[in-house]
Scaffold this motif. Structure first.
Motif, PDB file in Angstrom:
ATOM      1  N   ARG A 117      -1.350  -6.409   2.762  1.00 25.25           N
ATOM      2  CA  ARG A 117      -2.780  -6.780   2.434  1.00 25.25           C
ATOM      3  C   ARG A 117      -3.215  -8.002   3.433  1.00 25.25           C
ATOM      4  O   ARG A 117      -3.977  -8.744   3.668  1.00 25.25           O
ATOM      5  CB  ARG A 117      -2.404  -7.844   0.830  1.00 25.25           C
ATOM      6  CG  ARG A 117      -2.228  -7.112   0.035  1.00 25.25           C
ATOM      7  CD  ARG A 117      -2.347  -8.051  -1.130  1.00 25.25           C
ATOM      8  NE  ARG A 117      -1.255  -8.617  -1.321  1.00 25.25           N
ATOM      9  CZ  ARG A 117      -0.076  -8.386  -2.264  1.00 25.25           C
ATOM     10  NH1 ARG A 117       0.279  -6.825  -2.987  1.00 25.25           N
ATOM     11  NH2 ARG A 117       1.123  -8.706  -1.679  1.00 25.25           N
ATOM     12  N   TRP A 118      -1.861  -8.983   3.598  1.00 26.10           N
ATOM     13  CA  TRP A 118      -2.040  -9.797   5.262  1.00 26.10           C
ATOM     14  C   TRP A 118      -2.791  -9.200   6.108  1.00 26.10           C
ATOM     15  O   TRP A 118      -3.915 -10.003   6.487  1.00 26.10           O
ATOM     16  CB  TRP A 118      -0.898 -10.818   5.359  1.00 26.10           C
ATOM     17  CG  TRP A 118      -1.260 -11.427   6.382  1.00 26.10           C
ATOM     18  CD1 TRP A 118      -0.931 -12.635   6.014  1.00 26.10           C
ATOM     19  CD2 TRP A 118      -1.557 -11.318   7.964  1.00 26.10           C
ATOM     20  NE1 TRP A 118      -0.681 -13.149   6.796  1.00 26.10           N
ATOM     21  CE2 TRP A 118      -1.480 -12.556   8.335  1.00 26.10           C
ATOM     22  CE3 TRP A 118      -0.894 -10.457   8.474  1.00 26.10           C
ATOM     23  CZ2 TRP A 118      -1.164 -12.527   9.849  1.00 26.10           C
ATOM     24  CZ3 TRP A 118      -1.398 -10.545  10.000  1.00 26.10           C
ATOM     25  CH2 TRP A 118      -1.468 -11.778  10.567  1.00 26.10           C
ATOM     26  N   VAL A 119      -2.810  -7.842   6.464  1.00 26.93           N
ATOM     27  CA  VAL A 119      -3.417  -7.014   7.265  1.00 26.93           C
ATOM     28  C   VAL A 119      -4.329  -6.977   7.169  1.00 26.93           C
ATOM     29  O   VAL A 119      -5.082  -7.693   8.435  1.00 26.93           O
ATOM     30  CB  VAL A 119      -2.876  -6.139   7.868  1.00 26.93           C
ATOM     31  CG1 VAL A 119      -3.600  -5.051   9.241  1.00 26.93           C
ATOM     32  CG2 VAL A 119      -1.251  -6.364   8.748  1.00 26.93           C
ATOM     33  N   LYS A 120      -5.021  -6.428   6.035  1.00 27.03           N
ATOM     34  CA  LYS A 120      -6.407  -6.417   6.110  1.00 27.03           C
ATOM     35  C   LYS A 120      -6.786  -7.526   5.615  1.00 27.03           C
ATOM     36  O   LYS A 120      -8.385  -8.117   6.054  1.00 27.03           O
ATOM     37  CB  LYS A 120      -6.214  -5.624   4.341  1.00 27.03           C
ATOM     38  CG  LYS A 120      -7.847  -5.684   3.710  1.00 27.03           C
ATOM     39  CD  LYS A 120      -7.762  -5.015   2.762  1.00 27.03           C
ATOM     40  CE  LYS A 120      -9.518  -4.644   2.261  1.00 27.03           C
ATOM     41  NZ  LYS A 120      -9.316  -3.256   0.476  1.00 27.03           N
ATOM     42  N   ARG A 121      -6.615  -8.953   5.485  1.00 21.13           N
ATOM     43  CA  ARG A 121      -7.221 -10.260   5.738  1.00 21.13           C
ATOM     44  C   ARG A 121      -6.901 -10.734   6.977  1.00 21.13           C
ATOM     45  O   ARG A 121      -8.430 -11.230   6.993  1.00 21.13           O
ATOM     46  CB  ARG A 121      -6.668 -11.313   4.365  1.00 21.13           C
ATOM     47  CG  ARG A 121      -6.822 -10.973   2.900  1.00 21.13           C
ATOM     48  CD  ARG A 121      -6.076 -12.296   2.353  1.00 21.13           C
ATOM     49  NE  ARG A 121      -4.736 -12.782   2.657  1.00 21.13           N
ATOM     50  CZ  ARG A 121      -3.596 -12.725   1.965  1.00 21.13           C
ATOM     51  NH1 ARG A 121      -2.854 -11.536   1.073  1.00 21.13           N
ATOM     52  NH2 ARG A 121      -2.444 -12.952   2.212  1.00 21.13           N
ATOM     53  N   HIS A 122      -6.501 -10.899   7.322  1.00 20.91           N
ATOM     54  CA  HIS A 122      -6.322 -11.354   8.543  1.00 20.91           C
ATOM     55  C   HIS A 122      -6.636 -10.371  10.193  1.00 20.91           C
ATOM     56  O   HIS A 122      -6.819 -11.147  11.171  1.00 20.91           O
ATOM     57  CB  HIS A 122      -5.081 -11.669   8.819  1.00 20.91           C
ATOM     58  CG  HIS A 122      -4.675 -13.478   7.842  1.00 20.91           C
ATOM     59  ND1 HIS A 122      -3.995 -12.582   6.642  1.00 20.91           N
ATOM     60  CD2 HIS A 122      -5.071 -14.597   8.074  1.00 20.91           C
ATOM     61  CE1 HIS A 122      -3.752 -13.697   6.193  1.00 20.91           C
ATOM     62  NE2 HIS A 122      -4.554 -14.847   6.854  1.00 20.91           N
ATOM     63  N   SER A 123      -6.792  -9.525   9.831  1.00 20.52           N
ATOM     64  CA  SER A 123      -6.939  -8.378  11.326  1.00 20.52           C
ATOM     65  C   SER A 123      -8.172  -6.620  10.765  1.00 20.52           C
ATOM     66  O   SER A 123      -8.888  -7.701   9.801  1.00 20.52           O
ATOM     67  CB  SER A 123      -5.748  -7.659  10.709  1.00 20.52           C
ATOM     68  OG  SER A 123      -5.717  -6.948  12.476  1.00 20.52           O
ATOM     69  N   ASN A 124      -8.181  -6.365  11.307  1.00 19.64           N
ATOM     70  CA  ASN A 124      -9.292  -4.742  11.434  1.00 19.64           C
ATOM     71  C   ASN A 124      -8.899  -4.666  10.061  1.00 19.64           C
ATOM     72  O   ASN A 124      -7.772  -3.525  10.100  1.00 19.64           O
ATOM     73  CB  ASN A 124      -8.799  -3.852  12.474  1.00 19.64           C
ATOM     74  CG  ASN A 124      -9.704  -2.738  12.429  1.00 19.64           C
ATOM     75  OD1 ASN A 124     -10.346  -2.309  11.528  1.00 19.64           O
ATOM     76  ND2 ASN A 124     -10.281  -2.800  13.780  1.00 19.64           N
ATOM     77  N   LYS A 125      -9.633  -3.750   9.143  1.00 17.08           N
ATOM     78  CA  LYS A 125      -9.811  -3.632   8.125  1.00 17.08           C
ATOM     79  C   LYS A 125      -9.129  -2.010   7.799  1.00 17.08           C
ATOM     80  O   LYS A 125      -8.458  -1.973   6.919  1.00 17.08           O
ATOM     81  CB  LYS A 125     -10.827  -3.332   6.781  1.00 17.08           C
ATOM     82  CG  LYS A 125     -11.430  -4.555   6.458  1.00 17.08           C
ATOM     83  CD  LYS A 125     -12.423  -5.124   5.700  1.00 17.08           C
ATOM     84  CE  LYS A 125     -12.861  -6.421   5.437  1.00 17.08           C
ATOM     85  NZ  LYS A 125     -12.550  -7.664   5.892  1.00 17.08           N
ATOM     86  N   SER A 126      -9.716  -1.810   8.678  1.00 16.50           N
ATOM     87  CA  SER A 126      -9.346  -0.441   9.377  1.00 16.50           C
ATOM     88  C   SER A 126      -7.644  -0.048   9.558  1.00 16.50           C
ATOM     89  O   SER A 126      -7.129   0.966   9.334  1.00 16.50           O
ATOM     90  CB  SER A 126      -9.399   0.437  10.075  1.00 16.50           C
ATOM     91  OG  SER A 126      -9.361  -0.026  11.183  1.00 16.50           O
TER      92      SER A 126
END
Length: 195
Positions: free
Chosen positions: A138-147
């Motif tokens: 979830r953190w990666v999706k919010r703060h980075s590239n969604k893929s």
């Protein structure tokens, strides 16, 4: 000739005072920031690591094979692992620790033997739980590239030194340590593992 290893007398390398003792006494107790600069861990983490490793049989003393105290051996290994280039060379570490090159090699081997034992690895290395992985996604999706959402583990900030300045956009590769390097990031996707 058969009784000695060398035909000619050897010159001994004069050794300066050991900085290792200063790190383990003065810096550890009074300047944790400088201790961390040398060994790349806090004094608390260092003490916990020493306690976890000191019972390993590789550190057992006998009258024929006396060893350095475990805290000194761990400190030498951590100093070596925390540096790169010439600073991590056996002679440079030996100069820092005030010991011979062979001792640095032996100490490093002992520490790695203890660290890589399955018993230590089971206690020290833990894979994240399913909930921790999901929170990281979830953190990666919010703060980075969604893929990249399915990646749950990132290694960031590893500098790969280059031997010379690149021809194209060379100044872009000049890092904070005044070297030319690549900043390397690794992405691990969950579908690579069978959970």
């Amino acid at each position: 000739m058969y009784e000695q290893r060398y035909e000619q007398p050897r010159d001994t390398l004069p050794r300066g005072p050991s900085y290792l003792y200063h790190v383990l006494t003065a810096l550890k107790n009074g300047r944790a920031d400088h201790f961390r600069q040398c060994l790349r861990v806090s004094p608390l983490t260092f003490d916990k690591l020493v306690v976890a490793l000191e019972q390993d049989p590789v550190f057992s003393n006998d009258s024929n094979n006396p060893q350095l105290p475990v805290d000194q051996q761990v400190a030498v290994a951590l100093y070596r692992f925390g540096h790169d280039g010439n600073a991590a060379g056996i002679q440079a570490v030996a100069n820092w620790a005030g010991m011979g090159k062979g001792t640095v090699h032996l100490v490093t081997r002992r520490v790695m033997t203890a660290v890589l034992r399955p018993e230590f690895m089971q206690d020290a290395v833990h894979m994240p739980t399913a909930a921790e992985k999901e929170a990281a996604k979830r953190w990666v999706k919010r703060h980075s590239n969604k893929s990249w959402r399915n990646g749950w583990c990132f290694v960031d900030g590893t500098l790969i030194p280059l031997d010379q300045r690149p021809t194209w956009y060379g100044e872009s590769y000049f890092d904070r340590k005044c070297n030319y390097s690549l900043n390397f990031q690794v992405r691990v996707a969950l579908n690579c593992f069978n959970y």
